[in-house]
Design a protein around this motif. Sequence first.
Motif, PDB file in Angstrom:
ATOM      1  N   ARG A   1       0.861  -1.192   0.000  1.00 54.75           N
ATOM      2  CA  ARG A   1       0.000   0.000   0.000  1.00 54.75           C
ATOM      3  C   ARG A   1       0.886   1.227   0.000  1.00 54.75           C
ATOM      4  O   ARG A   1       1.784   1.353   0.839  1.00 54.75           O
ATOM      5  CB  ARG A   1      -0.935   0.034   1.202  1.00 54.75           C
ATOM      6  CG  ARG A   1      -1.809   1.319   1.225  1.00 54.75           C
ATOM      7  CD  ARG A   1      -2.834   1.300   2.332  1.00 54.75           C
ATOM      8  NE  ARG A   1      -2.249   1.361   3.658  1.00 54.75           N
ATOM      9  CZ  ARG A   1      -1.857   2.476   4.262  1.00 54.75           C
ATOM     10  NH1 ARG A   1      -1.943   3.665   3.633  1.00 54.75           N
ATOM     11  NH2 ARG A   1      -1.356   2.443   5.493  1.00 54.75           N
ATOM     12  N   LYS A   2       0.621   2.132  -0.920  1.00 61.18           N
ATOM     13  CA  LYS A   2       1.414   3.349  -1.011  1.00 61.18           C
ATOM     14  C   LYS A   2       1.015   4.314   0.094  1.00 61.18           C
ATOM     15  O   LYS A   2      -0.171   4.486   0.401  1.00 61.18           O
ATOM     16  CB  LYS A   2       1.220   4.009  -2.372  1.00 61.18           C
ATOM     17  CG  LYS A   2       2.168   5.175  -2.616  1.00 61.18           C
ATOM     18  CD  LYS A   2       2.177   5.594  -4.075  1.00 61.18           C
ATOM     19  CE  LYS A   2       3.244   6.661  -4.313  1.00 61.18           C
ATOM     20  NZ  LYS A   2       3.370   7.018  -5.739  1.00 61.18           N
ATOM     21  N   ALA A   3       2.015   4.947   0.696  1.00 60.30           N
ATOM     22  CA  ALA A   3       1.759   5.932   1.740  1.00 60.30           C
ATOM     23  C   ALA A   3       0.858   7.039   1.204  1.00 60.30           C
ATOM     24  O   ALA A   3       1.095   7.578   0.123  1.00 60.30           O
ATOM     25  CB  ALA A   3       3.072   6.525   2.244  1.00 60.30           C
ATOM     26  N   GLY A   4      -0.209   7.360   1.954  1.00 61.20           N
ATOM     27  CA  GLY A   4      -1.152   8.391   1.535  1.00 61.20           C
ATOM     28  C   GLY A   4      -2.362   7.848   0.810  1.00 61.20           C
ATOM     29  O   GLY A   4      -3.321   8.588   0.579  1.00 61.20           O
ATOM     30  N   GLU A   5      -2.350   6.560   0.425  1.00 64.50           N
ATOM     31  CA  GLU A   5      -3.495   5.947  -0.251  1.00 64.50           C
ATOM     32  C   GLU A   5      -4.224   5.018   0.712  1.00 64.50           C
ATOM     33  O   GLU A   5      -3.639   4.519   1.686  1.00 64.50           O
ATOM     34  CB  GLU A   5      -3.048   5.181  -1.499  1.00 64.50           C
ATOM     35  CG  GLU A   5      -2.457   6.082  -2.576  1.00 64.50           C
ATOM     36  CD  GLU A   5      -2.216   5.346  -3.892  1.00 64.50           C
ATOM     37  OE1 GLU A   5      -2.460   4.116  -3.934  1.00 64.50           O
ATOM     38  OE2 GLU A   5      -1.788   5.992  -4.858  1.00 64.50           O
ATOM     39  N   ALA A   6      -5.507   4.750   0.423  1.00 65.85           N
ATOM     40  CA  ALA A   6      -6.330   3.955   1.335  1.00 65.85           C
ATOM     41  C   ALA A   6      -6.362   2.479   0.979  1.00 65.85           C
ATOM     42  O   ALA A   6      -6.556   1.623   1.842  1.00 65.85           O
ATOM     43  CB  ALA A   6      -7.765   4.508   1.343  1.00 65.85           C
ATOM     44  N   THR A   7      -6.154   2.151  -0.285  1.00 69.37           N
ATOM     45  CA  THR A   7      -6.312   0.781  -0.755  1.00 69.37           C
ATOM     46  C   THR A   7      -4.968   0.183  -1.133  1.00 69.37           C
ATOM     47  O   THR A   7      -4.112   0.855  -1.707  1.00 69.37           O
ATOM     48  CB  THR A   7      -7.248   0.734  -1.985  1.00 69.37           C
ATOM     49  OG1 THR A   7      -8.486   1.336  -1.641  1.00 69.37           O
ATOM     50  CG2 THR A   7      -7.484  -0.704  -2.433  1.00 69.37           C
ATOM     51  N   GLY A   8      -4.814  -1.093  -0.802  1.00 66.68           N
ATOM     52  CA  GLY A   8      -3.587  -1.797  -1.134  1.00 66.68           C
ATOM     53  C   GLY A   8      -3.746  -2.651  -2.376  1.00 66.68           C
ATOM     54  O   GLY A   8      -4.811  -2.716  -2.997  1.00 66.68           O
ATOM     55  N   THR A   9      -2.650  -3.329  -2.750  1.00 66.48           N
ATOM     56  CA  THR A   9      -2.626  -4.162  -3.959  1.00 66.48           C
ATOM     57  C   THR A   9      -1.929  -5.477  -3.648  1.00 66.48           C
ATOM     58  O   THR A   9      -0.897  -5.496  -2.973  1.00 66.48           O
ATOM     59  CB  THR A   9      -1.882  -3.446  -5.102  1.00 66.48           C
ATOM     60  OG1 THR A   9      -2.513  -2.190  -5.372  1.00 66.48           O
ATOM     61  CG2 THR A   9      -1.876  -4.298  -6.373  1.00 66.48           C
ATOM     62  N   ARG A  10      -2.511  -6.575  -4.139  1.00 63.45           N
ATOM     63  CA  ARG A  10      -1.863  -7.881  -4.045  1.00 63.45           C
ATOM     64  C   ARG A  10      -1.460  -8.335  -5.448  1.00 63.45           C
ATOM     65  O   ARG A  10      -2.251  -8.283  -6.386  1.00 63.45           O
ATOM     66  CB  ARG A  10      -2.779  -8.923  -3.425  1.00 63.45           C
ATOM     67  CG  ARG A  10      -2.121 -10.330  -3.393  1.00 63.45           C
ATOM     68  CD  ARG A  10      -3.057 -11.417  -2.908  1.00 63.45           C
ATOM     69  NE  ARG A  10      -3.228 -11.359  -1.463  1.00 63.45           N
ATOM     70  CZ  ARG A  10      -4.377 -11.109  -0.849  1.00 63.45           C
ATOM     71  NH1 ARG A  10      -5.466 -10.862  -1.580  1.00 63.45           N
ATOM     72  NH2 ARG A  10      -4.448 -11.073   0.464  1.00 63.45           N
ATOM     73  N   TRP A  11      -0.209  -8.735  -5.582  1.00 63.89           N
ATOM     74  CA  TRP A  11       0.342  -9.253  -6.844  1.00 63.89           C
ATOM     75  C   TRP A  11       0.867 -10.646  -6.575  1.00 63.89           C
ATOM     76  O   TRP A  11       1.499 -10.897  -5.539  1.00 63.89           O
ATOM     77  CB  TRP A  11       1.459  -8.340  -7.320  1.00 63.89           C
ATOM     78  CG  TRP A  11       2.157  -8.728  -8.602  1.00 63.89           C
ATOM     79  CD1 TRP A  11       1.921  -8.234  -9.850  1.00 63.89           C
ATOM     80  CD2 TRP A  11       3.231  -9.666  -8.753  1.00 63.89           C
ATOM     81  NE1 TRP A  11       2.771  -8.796 -10.765  1.00 63.89           N
ATOM     82  CE2 TRP A  11       3.591  -9.698 -10.113  1.00 63.89           C
ATOM     83  CE3 TRP A  11       3.911 -10.499  -7.856  1.00 63.89           C
ATOM     84  CZ2 TRP A  11       4.596 -10.508 -10.607  1.00 63.89           C
ATOM     85  CZ3 TRP A  11       4.918 -11.327  -8.355  1.00 63.89           C
ATOM     86  CH2 TRP A  11       5.261 -11.317  -9.712  1.00 63.89           C
TER      87      TRP A  11
END
Length: 658
Positions: A148-158
């Motif tokens: 999850r990028k700092a400042g964003e609310a949603t993460g990503t799974r790869w």
Amino acid sequence: MATSTPPVEEREFAAETRQLLDLMVHSIYSNKDSFLRELISNASDALDKVRLEAYRDKDLGADTSDLHIELEPDTDGRTLTLRDNGIGMSRDEVVDLIGTVAKSGTGELRRKLAEAKDAAGSPDLIGQFGIGFYSTFMVADKVTLLTRKAGEATGTRWESDGGGSYTVESVPDVAQGTQVTLHLKPVDEEDNLHDYADPATLRSLVKKYSDFISWPIRMEVTRTRTVEPAEEGGEETTETVVETDTLNSMKALWARPRDEVSDEEYAEFYRHVSHAWDEPAEVISVNAEGTFEYQALLFIPSQAPFDLFMRDSRHGVQLYVKRVFIMDDCDELMPEYLRFVKGVVDAADLSLNVSREILQQDRQIRAIRRRLTKKVISAIKDLRGSDPEKYLSVWTQFGRVLKEGLVSDPDNRDALLAVASFDTTHSADEQTSLQDYVSRMKPGQSSIYFLTGESRAQIENSPHMEAFRAKGYEVLLLSDPIDEMWTSAGADFEGTPFQSIAKGEVDLDDDAGKTDDEKKAAEQEKEERRKEFADLLSWLEQTLGESVSQVRLSTRLTESPACVVGDTFSFSPQLEKLYRASGQALPPSKRILELNPDHPLVAGLREAHAARPDDPALTDTAHLVYGAALLAEGGELSDPAAFAKTLAARLTAGLTLD
């Protein structure tokens, strides 16, 4: 209204990425431990970036209170997880940076990986080509990345098994930063592969490769300890506790005294900052005090990176301010012709909120750049005296780049010329320094003679070389494209000018030891020759007037009938090609045709012209002589088809049948 979470998306790897992964998974590397160093380096970069971004953007909302890297091995489940609470990545960044090989040069990389597959002891190419994340597939059957990028609310799974595809999805409730989980392959005893789920193995590898990382690398360790009895006479018992160990010392290597750092520690730090796997050829440590205080630790690589001559390649060294990372690839600290130099500069007086625009105007940065430039050039020069073999290796790898400074950095031109080595007619196997060239100059020789061309073989076979070879004059053989540029800039070496043997008039007659009468007789003989050929020279100037500015007798030819030379300040044919290739239009230029009066063709042409001056065949011969001279020096014919047609006609006319 609530928004729906994007479904799991399956994507195909780009074609070059699939080939790369296949080669990586099935190739034999000298050191598979490289994956851990690459992942830790990536995590360290992410921590550097989030601290700087939080400083610049007070509203970022990133937690920087306890920045660290964590290792979590699972022996039973055969997994290894590495997590950091750094800057993280957005979904688009994951696809761009992980799903494809974004860097140029992948074709060259695939070729080298294929070669390395069967090359015993071949150097590891992972870091050199900027593909550290993909190295995980050497030891894992499946890799899962959660970020999850700092400042964003949603993460990503790869996630991918290293085959032809990967999945990517958006997920909620993800911690800031990046977590990489490796589903490890079975331990291969025959391959002597370390068990990367073993805490002791991980501790050893971190100490060996990443001890200098400036962020704590932590790992929870289960220990059994003895518990003293509560009452006298009771029995000791044991209990199992989980403790968190910091695996690295976190000491800034550039701040430690030189004699306290081992060569191995320098080598590993070099690999960390350069993302390469070769050994540094030279380590340069700088500790400047006074008006501007800074520390620097620079490395000259032993191998040129694959993108050294790529236009979009990034260069420069890492910039820190008071041990705080500011930026990678700070090219304001290093001139472009030293773009192969890697390392760290830690400045004491710069503002932490510094930008590239401010750096370009900063007086301290310019002063540091000047000092570091001189340090690097001096270090290479010292290598020539202390370790000629290592110097030769460095010059072979980077000499062509260093010579760019002869054009772009006039302040250091003399120092660069003192460092440089050149091919020369003195030796077919060894290059020479300019100091050695000057020491071998003939009595009365006032210039350093050179000739440029596309290759050593072409230069050595040039007609311009004939008299110099016959009379034993040494000539520098310059075949790098950049040689065309710096030799045209009016350089000299310690007061001795450079002179192209393809420009201006060259008179190699040695008057040393001659009496005045002998000198007078020689000059009278030249004058008689000029009168003897005056009509031919005048006719040739009229006939070839569209192509040449002058026709004269030559003192530089001993074997060829003719050669084409330029004025002292004219462009060489190779330099004209370079300018035209770069899209710059050049006005038409005429050059000088020189004739060898002792050559049978020239003597025969003079006699034929005297006997039948109106013979049209002589005009064809004149154009052939000029065209052949142009080709011999590497020039280009304006009309190759017409030249070939004229040549065929003259050859046919010359055939006689009994």
